[in-house]
Design an enzyme around this catalytic site. Structure first.
Site, PDB file in Angstrom:
ATOM      1  CG  HIS A 269      -1.125  -8.697   0.287  1.00 48.75           C
ATOM      2  ND1 HIS A 269      -0.646  -7.413   0.159  1.00 48.75           N
ATOM      3  CD2 HIS A 269      -2.474  -8.619   0.095  1.00 48.75           C
ATOM      4  CE1 HIS A 269      -1.656  -6.587  -0.085  1.00 48.75           C
ATOM      5  NE2 HIS A 269      -2.761  -7.299  -0.139  1.00 48.75           N
TER       6      HIS A 269
ATOM      7  CE1 TYR B 284      -3.101  -2.989   0.326  1.00 52.19           C
ATOM      8  CE2 TYR B 284      -3.226  -2.640   2.689  1.00 52.19           C
ATOM      9  CZ  TYR B 284      -3.584  -3.353   1.560  1.00 52.19           C
ATOM     10  OH  TYR B 284      -4.430  -4.423   1.685  1.00 52.19           O
TER      11      TYR B 284
END
Length: 327
Positions: free
Chosen positions: A139, A56
């Site tokens: 992830h 992110y």
């Protein structure tokens, strides 16, 4: 705010969690002051579970989340981050990162090896300035699933056994691959993106029954399906799974909104409430990037959804009959 336990671990999360993706500049840039106010508003509202990732904003979200949490008592909050992409410094001459509105100071290298996982964890701890991570996820492993299963999962299990992390799992949108992970390993929790929402019930086919059978918790992410369920009346420009919503999806969302409005509640409030009625769902994680968004979402989360609304949605054929609901 209610707290729930993740699987058989000792880790608990607040039922509403703060998703750190937008703090990395997802869709639009977010300045430091706006991000700090969003995080402060989340804390003031009672949110104590914060989720982030190196992905992110190539570390920006982690730095911002860490800046809030390291000033609070360590036993008061729960933190999760993710592994699978190692950040490698590079010349920042490029205009911006490929996925987030930040300077391209690093590039991402896929790495689910033990060494890659350990390096990613160490880098995350340094960026956030905290002593430990409560929950660690593999992830976005959809295209690297065999590597994540063969190498990444054992590394996470090793960190859990050492006490470096309290709970382990994976965050993906592919419910079938998450199901395989649940059935073949000893994870505590999975973060499911967009596949158990008012618009998409597909996880009822595989993942949710598998989690119930194995005692694994689910955290429902992207409960607004990236935007189309985030406002009381979905607009023509709304997104669904990070793409422009098609006519059929918009019509479905607007039918949902009409029933919600008829019962005196908003579509976002119902979208957050719906997954929580499944016994394996420990919480919902909502991405937020401003204090106003936090206040709006926490207010919606706290609304009581009238029992008649669920009957109304089922009567309109808008909910899968297998979805657990109140009463």
């Amino acid at each position: 705010m209610r707290r729930n336990r993740l699987g058989k671990s000792d880790v608990h999360v607040t039922e509403l969690g703060f998703g750190g993706g937008p703090l990395g500049g997802l869709f639009e840039a977010v300045d430091d002051d706006t991000a700090a106010r969003a995080l402060e508003a989340a804390w003031d509202s009672g949110i104590r579970y914060f989720d982030t990732s190196p992905h992110y904003g190539i570390g920006q979200s982690e730095r911002r989340v860490g800046a809030l949490l390291r000033g609070r008592p360590r036993d008061a909050w729960t933190l999760s981050t993710k592994v699978g992409r190692v950040l490698v410094p590079q010349d920042d001459a490029g205009p911006k990162d490929e996925a987030f509105e930040v300077a391209a100071t690093h590039r991402r290298v896929w790495d689910f090896t033990r060494d890659g996982v350990l390096r990613s964890v160490e880098d995350s701890l340094t960026r956030m300035g905290v002593d430990r991570i409560d929950v660690l996820y593999l992830h976005d492993a959809e295209e690297h699933f065999e590597d994540a299963l063969r190498d990444g999962y054992p590394a996470l299990a090793e960190l859990r056994a050492q006490g470096t992390v309290g709970a382990i799992g994976a965050g993906m949108y592919h419910s079938g691959k998450l199901t395989r992970l649940v059935e073949e390993t000893d994870v505590d929790v999975v973060m499911l993106s967009g596949r158990y929402t008012l618009l998409d019930h597909s996880a009822l086919d595989d993942l949710l029954p598998a989690c119930e059978a194995r005692g694994v918790s689910v955290l429902a992410a992207s409960v607004f399906n990236s935007g189309v369920l985030a406002t009381p009346r979905p607009s023509d420009g709304a997104t669904y799974d990070y793409e422009p919503a098609g006519p059929r999806t918009l019509e479905h969302a607007r039918r949902l909104a009409a029933v919600c409005e008829a019962h005196g509640v908003t579509l976002p409030a119902v979208a957050m409430d719906f997954p929580l009625h499944n016994p394996v769902v420990a919480g919902v994680v909502v991405g937020m990037c401003s204090a106003e968004e936090v206040r709006s979402n926490t207010e919606a989360y706290g609304r009581t959804v009238p029992a008649g609304l669920w009957a109304g949605l089922r009567g309109e054929g808008l909910l899968d009959a297998r979805a657990p609901l109140p009463g």
